[in-house]
Design an enzyme around this catalytic site. Structure first.
Site, PDB file in Angstrom:
ATOM      1  N   TYR A  46       0.743  -8.782  19.138  1.00 46.23           N
ATOM      2  CA  TYR A  46       1.619  -7.696  18.926  1.00 46.23           C
ATOM      3  C   TYR A  46       2.653  -8.082  18.038  1.00 46.23           C
ATOM      4  CZ  TYR A  46       0.255  -3.464  21.131  1.00 46.23           C
ATOM      5  OH  TYR A  46      -0.486  -2.282  21.619  1.00 46.23           O
ATOM      6  N   GLU A  48       5.307  -5.448  16.945  1.00 45.64           N
ATOM      7  CA  GLU A  48       6.226  -4.348  16.499  1.00 45.64           C
ATOM      8  C   GLU A  48       7.415  -4.716  16.130  1.00 45.64           C
ATOM      9  OE1 GLU A  48       4.847  -3.190  20.240  1.00 45.64           O
ATOM     10  OE2 GLU A  48       4.919  -1.001  19.854  1.00 45.64           O
ATOM     11  N   ASP A 195      -0.132   9.009  -5.348  1.00 44.88           N
ATOM     12  CA  ASP A 195      -1.278   8.513  -4.482  1.00 44.88           C
ATOM     13  C   ASP A 195      -2.296   7.771  -4.911  1.00 44.88           C
ATOM     14  OD1 ASP A 195      -3.493   8.017  -2.518  1.00 44.88           O
ATOM     15  OD2 ASP A 195      -3.022   9.679  -1.556  1.00 44.88           O
ATOM     16  N   THR A 222      -4.759   3.010  -0.471  1.00 44.91           N
ATOM     17  CA  THR A 222      -5.508   2.428   0.475  1.00 44.91           C
ATOM     18  C   THR A 222      -5.840   0.918  -0.014  1.00 44.91           C
ATOM     19  OG1 THR A 222      -7.406   3.303  -0.544  1.00 44.91           O
ATOM     20  CG2 THR A 222      -6.809   4.310   1.467  1.00 44.91           C
ATOM     21  N   LYS A 225     -10.314   0.146  -1.537  1.00 47.74           N
ATOM     22  CA  LYS A 225     -11.181   0.908  -2.730  1.00 47.74           C
ATOM     23  C   LYS A 225     -11.196   0.028  -3.708  1.00 47.74           C
ATOM     24  CE  LYS A 225     -10.344   5.745  -0.948  1.00 47.74           C
ATOM     25  NZ  LYS A 225      -9.186   5.515  -0.128  1.00 47.74           N
ATOM     26  N   ARG A 231      -9.969  -2.486   4.836  1.00 50.09           N
ATOM     27  CA  ARG A 231      -9.774  -1.190   5.318  1.00 50.09           C
ATOM     28  C   ARG A 231      -8.277  -1.093   5.717  1.00 50.09           C
ATOM     29  NH1 ARG A 231     -13.069   3.083   4.960  1.00 50.09           N
ATOM     30  NH2 ARG A 231     -14.358   1.493   4.215  1.00 50.09           N
TER      31      ARG A 231
END
Ligand code: DSN
Length: 429
Positions: A46, A48, A195, A222, A225, A231
């Site tokens: 973790y 954060e 984008d 992303t 691609k 991903r």
């Protein structure tokens, strides 16, 4: 792996990928290194917050890892700041909206039917319930030219807080200079956002224009691609990074800080550091000279495939392509819908997706078109000379869509051809 149920499915997917040819333009095949980073022990942690400012201890490895990913992303795209934590493209876009907009503010974005993306204002999305989306379109679907006069009129009328350039099914390049000029006319509060999820790898490889060179403030993408990473999502911005105790003023200069706060704690919790490790690997791969050669080949293959498809009788939206993707109107070409074409091609190991064409008269689940592209097959090692073979298989499968024997024969041909091109993850780099 002890879980044989999952292990068997992983093995079957590996064989499916190895024995077929991936033509979905938003997919790719990652390297062994990317896969190894993704499957690494960083999944246990973790973290954060951001490097140097976390809410949990034990960050001596995550901090330098995330910093490495950030620095590589900045270098790759010429950004002042990178947030590498978005879980994917939609969360990246939503975070940018949350960073800059107030409920009811207007975003001017490309119409979904003309190539835009769901997260650019589709009424079924959360964003569309909060913000006011107005859309622009192509002037001429035979050439793909955007109607910049209409775009300017809409911008001056609606005074958008975000002018959004980007797409998921548009085979041409956008004129960023025109977007920037229109945003300047709207005023200082109009943020320019690109984008570039589909074309990030083409920009990184130097074969597509970088919106930052035209004054854009924010780029979302992303990473899986054309960029050929895991991903995930990424937000790049221009401006100054600071770590204020309170929310900074909403100015363009403060965008990096506003975006960091919009990702965490605004819209996400703990970052996926194993994915960030894989992003860092992919960014380094994209910084290598061979990635430029890859990006050039993606374009050459797309143009060659578009030409070969046209020779086989496929009518292409905008008459061809200037990027990695092709949109074909199979309804006008052959009197079948995209779902039927997708199904026939699936049966022979050529994977692509049904897609609406501009102003489609058929419904979204059985639209008039198919969408395909060359990022994955180029990674696999195919070149221009292979494209006529693919186009010919496509036409033969569509013609033989009800003839199982012929489809099986074509599937055998595709399989033996595909097996000549190993998956990059087969090779230890
Ligand atoms: N699903 C992506 C694509 O295929 O373009 C967009 O979200």
């Amino acid at each position: 792996m002890k879980d044989t149920a999952v292990a068997d499915l992983i093995a079957a997917e590996e064989e499916r990928e190895r024995q077929g040819l991936e033509l979905i333009p938003s997919e790719n095949y990652v390297s062994r290194d990317v896969l190894e980073a993704l499957g690494s022990i960083f999944t246990n942690k973790y973290s954060e917050g951001y490097p140097g400012k976390r809410y949990y201890g034990g960050q001596e490895c995550t901090d330098p890892l995330e910093t490495l990913a950030i620095e590589r992303a900045k270098q790759l795209f010429g950004a002042d700041h990178a947030n590498v934590q978005p879980h994917s493209g939609v969360p990246a876009n939503e975070a940018v909206y949350f960073a800059w907009l107030e409920p009811g503010d207007t975003v001017l974005a490309m119409d979904l039917g003309h190539g835009g993306h769901l997260s650019h204002g589709n009424p079924m999305t959360r964003s569309a319930h909060i913000y006011n989306f107005v859309s622009y379109k192509m002037k001429n679907i035979e050439t793909g030219e955007i109607d910049y006069d209409e775009l300017r009129e809409l911008a001056l009328k609606h005074k958008p807080k975000i002018l959004l350039a980007g797409f998921s099914a548009y085979p041409r390049e956008l004129d960023y200079e025109k977007f920037a000029a229109i945003a300047r006319e709207v005023g200082d509060e109009c943020m320019l956002m690109a984008d570039m999820a589909h074309i990030a790898g083409l920009i990184a490889g130097g074969v597509a224009k970088n919106p930052f060179d035209y004054g854009f403030h924010v780029i979302t993408t992303t990473t899986h691609k054309t960029l050929r990473g895991p991903r995930g999502g990424l937000i790049l911005s221009k401006g100054t990074v600071s770590t204020p105790l309170r929310a900074p003023e909403k100015t363009l200069e403060n965008l990096p800080t506003l975006i960091d706060r919009a990702i965490f704690p605004g819209t996400q919790g703990g970052p996926h550091e194993h994915v960030i490790a894989a992003k860092a690997v992919a960014f380094a791969e994209a910084l290598r000279p061979e990635f430029k050669t890859y990006a050039q080949q993606v374009l050459k293959n797309a143009v060659a495939l578009a030409d070969a498809m046209q020779a086989e009788g496929f009518k292409l939206v905008t008459g061809g392509t200037s990027n990695h993707l092709i949109l074909a109107d199979v309804y006008t070409s052959f009197g079948i819908n995209g779902k039927v074409a997708e199904g026939a091609l699936d049966k022979i190991g050529l994977n692509l997706n049904k897609n609406a064409i501009p102003d489609d008269t058929l419904p979204p689940f059985s639209p008039s078109g198919i969408r395909l592209g060359t990022p994955a097959i180029t990674t696999r090692g195919l070149t221009e000379k292979d494209m006529p073979t693919i186009a010919s298989w496509m036409k033969q499968a569509i013609d033989a869509r009800d003839d199982e024997e012929k489809l099986n024969q074509l599937h055998d041909e595709v399989r033996s051809f595909a097996l000549k091109f190993p998956l990059p993850s087969d090779k230890v780099s």
